[in-house]
Write an enzyme that holds these catalytic residues in place. Structure first.
Site, PDB file in Angstrom:
ATOM      1  N   CYS A 182      -4.229  -8.972   5.511  1.00 20.13           N
ATOM      2  CA  CYS A 182      -3.974  -8.757   4.076  1.00 20.13           C
ATOM      3  C   CYS A 182      -2.559  -8.255   3.833  1.00 20.13           C
ATOM      4  O   CYS A 182      -2.154  -8.058   2.706  1.00 20.13           O
ATOM      5  CB  CYS A 182      -5.000  -7.808   3.467  1.00 20.13           C
ATOM      6  N   PHE A 183      -1.800  -8.002   4.885  1.00 20.32           N
ATOM      7  CA  PHE A 183      -0.381  -7.632   4.812  1.00 20.32           C
ATOM      8  C   PHE A 183      -0.158  -6.359   3.996  1.00 20.32           C
ATOM      9  O   PHE A 183       0.880  -6.215   3.335  1.00 20.32           O
ATOM     10  CB  PHE A 183       0.500  -8.757   4.232  1.00 20.32           C
ATOM     11  N   CYS A 184      -1.105  -5.430   4.016  1.00 22.62           N
ATOM     12  CA  CYS A 184      -0.944  -4.137   3.301  1.00 22.62           C
ATOM     13  C   CYS A 184      -0.718  -4.331   1.810  1.00 22.62           C
ATOM     14  O   CYS A 184      -0.073  -3.509   1.168  1.00 22.62           O
ATOM     15  CB  CYS A 184       0.224  -3.326   3.857  1.00 22.62           C
ATOM     16  N   ASN A 185      -1.179  -5.434   1.242  1.00 20.00           N
ATOM     17  CA  ASN A 185      -1.015  -5.640  -0.197  1.00 20.00           C
ATOM     18  C   ASN A 185      -2.399  -5.930  -0.772  1.00 20.00           C
ATOM     19  O   ASN A 185      -2.774  -7.087  -0.978  1.00 20.00           O
ATOM     20  CB  ASN A 185      -0.040  -6.794  -0.471  1.00 20.00           C
ATOM     21  N   ASN A 224       0.820  -1.221   0.000  1.00 16.88           N
ATOM     22  CA  ASN A 224       0.000   0.000   0.000  1.00 16.88           C
ATOM     23  C   ASN A 224       0.851   1.268   0.000  1.00 16.88           C
ATOM     24  O   ASN A 224       0.383   2.329  -0.412  1.00 16.88           O
ATOM     25  CB  ASN A 224      -0.957   0.008   1.195  1.00 16.88           C
TER      26      ASN A 224
END
Ligand SMILES: Cc1ncc(COP(=O)(O)O)c(C=O)c1O
Length: 491
Positions: free
Chosen positions: A408-411, A151
């Site tokens: 979501c691991f910032c992706n 992100n």
């Protein structure tokens, strides 16, 4: 079959760690060449085993060696350091160390100083923000990014939009979560002639572990693009040689490479591309001169133009210490180790089965060790095929002192592809006032709030992955999870 796994994938009953490890070594004779890391686990990283921690979140952050801390403390105890914005003795002492560290970063990545600048930033995100806010976007320019991006790269689109530049995303193909051959070239062919075109992708996905080709850099350059290669998740376990591939902008975070210091990263920037950036403001540390009554400002150039205020002059020397630590171990040794242990783990996860023979996991991304790194995203599955709530996985993992990442691991883009969420679904679904993340997840029909991410790194050993699989076996035949899981507040 993998070292001593039962036909259902769990560590076979009656086999202890030593037996499993012996079998693993037999299957991977080259792994012994990485024994220097086992020795370090007993000395520099003994706190891990002393506390019983299984650390498998290296893409979140790597771990520091106690020798790094000792050396840094000796440095701090042994001299007096002042703000580098002067020429007095203590200031000069700090300047020398900061510039030494800057040169060490460039040397580590084999980046000629004549070609690349090293700008110290708070982290990879800070490096990306510098590019985003300073890139000369204008109407008619292009910003192109792969779906697979952190992100902190996606956020650049806000700077682009504000200046009238359109953002385009290159989709990924499931199940491997790569960009299809040929597709990227079609997007790159759309560069606007005689305009600014910026393309961004990660060298390694922080979601799926996919390594996207560094060859894309030259392909994009030939078509008129400036290229950001986000190397935050790549450089902790892979070699990056900037004399071979020449991206324009490379963001990194040092804590992801060697654990300490946190709060420091860098933007490695090719000098011609750097010269095209326009800072939206000036500050202390970035100007030759400025006055108030004439509103004059004469900016500095090179790295100095991008380092606002006072740099972290006591922390930056610890970067050089960390790099030396990595060099002593050898990045190829780390890569080798991650590959062998990652291959074992990937295989073991896929062999994990319920009593009825149905799969107990679903992997997102490549299921074989092929052009990938040691980041594995997956969900545990109930016997009926539903994903097990990742919050429950977190809870059980914590009770075993196992550290993994969930969510979501910032992706966002990789997650959307992995969970088959289409543009149509998202366009109708508004995150309205009063909603929490859980409401939104239900609205877009996600099977659960995200995946589980296991990532291997600097000092992962066989015992870590073996203990992880013993824990994973607890999810076999699990039909329901408790109802008292905490609400999800952020992705
Ligand atoms: C690929 C990638 N890019 C960027 C970032 C952002 O890094 P930081 O939070 O250190 O700024 C991360 C963090 O996980 C990452 O994995």
């Amino acid at each position: 079959m993998s070292a001593l796994l039962s036909p259902l994938g769990a560590p076979a009953e009656g086999t202890d760690l030593q037996q499993a490890e012996a079998a693993f070594h037999d299957a991977n004779p080259g792994f012994r060449e990485t024994a220097v890391i086992d020795a370090l686990r007993e000395t520099d990283y003994s706190r891990l085993d002393a506390r019983g921690d299984v650390y498998l979140d290296y893409t979140g952050g790597s771990l520091y060696a106690t020798s790094q801390l000792d050396e840094h403390l000796r440095m701090l105890h042994g001299a007096v350091y002042g703000n580098p914005h002067s020429v007095n003795p203590t200031s000069s002492a700090a300047t020398i160390l900061v510039e030494q560290a800057r040169a060490a970063v460039l040397r580590y990545f084999n980046a000629p100083e004549s070609e690349y600048a090293c700008i110290f930033t708070p982290n990879a995100t800070g490096a990306l923000r510098l590019v985003g806010e300073s890139y000369p976007f204008a109407p008619g320019d292009r910003f192109l990014a792969t779906f697979d991006n952190h992100n902190s790269v996606n956020g650049i689109r806000e700077f682009a939009h504000a200046k009238g530049t359109h953002t385009t995303y290159v989709p990924l193909e499931a199940p491997d979560l790569r960009v299809a051959d040929g597709l990227l070239k079609r997007y790159l062919d759309e560069a606007a002639p005689d305009r600014h075109n910026l393309f961004a992708y990660p060298a390694q996905s922080n979601f799926s572990g996919v390594k996207h080709p560094l060859e894309w850099i030259a392909v994009a350059h030939r078509r008129g693009w400036d290229v950001i290669v986000d190397c935050a998740a790549f450089v902790p376990t892979s070699r990056l040689d900037l004399s071979e591939c020449k991206p324009d902008f490379v963001p990194i975070s040092f804590y992801k490479m060697f654990g300490y210091p946190t709060g420091l990263g860098a933007l490695l920037a090719r000098r011609p591309a750097l010269a095209r950036l326009h800072r939206p403001w000036f500050s202390g540390g970035t100007v030759v001169a400025a006055n108030v009554q004439g509103e004059m400002v004469v900016p500095l150039s090179g790295h100095a133009l991008f380092e606002d205020g006072t740099v972290d002059y006591l922390g930056i020397p610890a970067v050089e210490i960390g790099l030396r630590h990595l060099e002593r171990i050898g990045i190829d040794t780390i890569s080798r180790r991650v590959q062998d242990l990652g291959t074992w783990l990937l295989d073991a996860l896929q062999r994990l089965r319920h009593s009825d023979g149905s799969p107990a996991t679903r992997i997102y991304g490549p299921t074989k060790w092929d052009r990938r790194g040691g980041t594995i995203a997956f969900n545990f599955l109930h016997p009926d095929g539903r994903a097990i709530d990742e919050r429950y996985v977190d809870r059980v993992a914590s009770s075993h002192r196992i550290s993994v990442r969930t969510g979501c691991f910032c992706n966002s883009g990789a997650g959307e592809t992995a969970f088959s969420i289409s543009r149509d679904t998202l366009i109708g679904a508004e995150f309205t006032d009063g909603m929490i993340l859980d409401d939104y997840i239900r609205l877009v029909g996600m099977p659960t709030g995200g995946a589980v991410r296991v990532s291997l790194g600097l000092v992962t050993n066989f015992a870590d992955v073996h203990r992880f699989m013993a824990f994973a076996a607890e999810f076999r035949d699990l039909r329901a999870v408790p109802a008292d899981l905490p609400p999800r507040l952020a992705c």
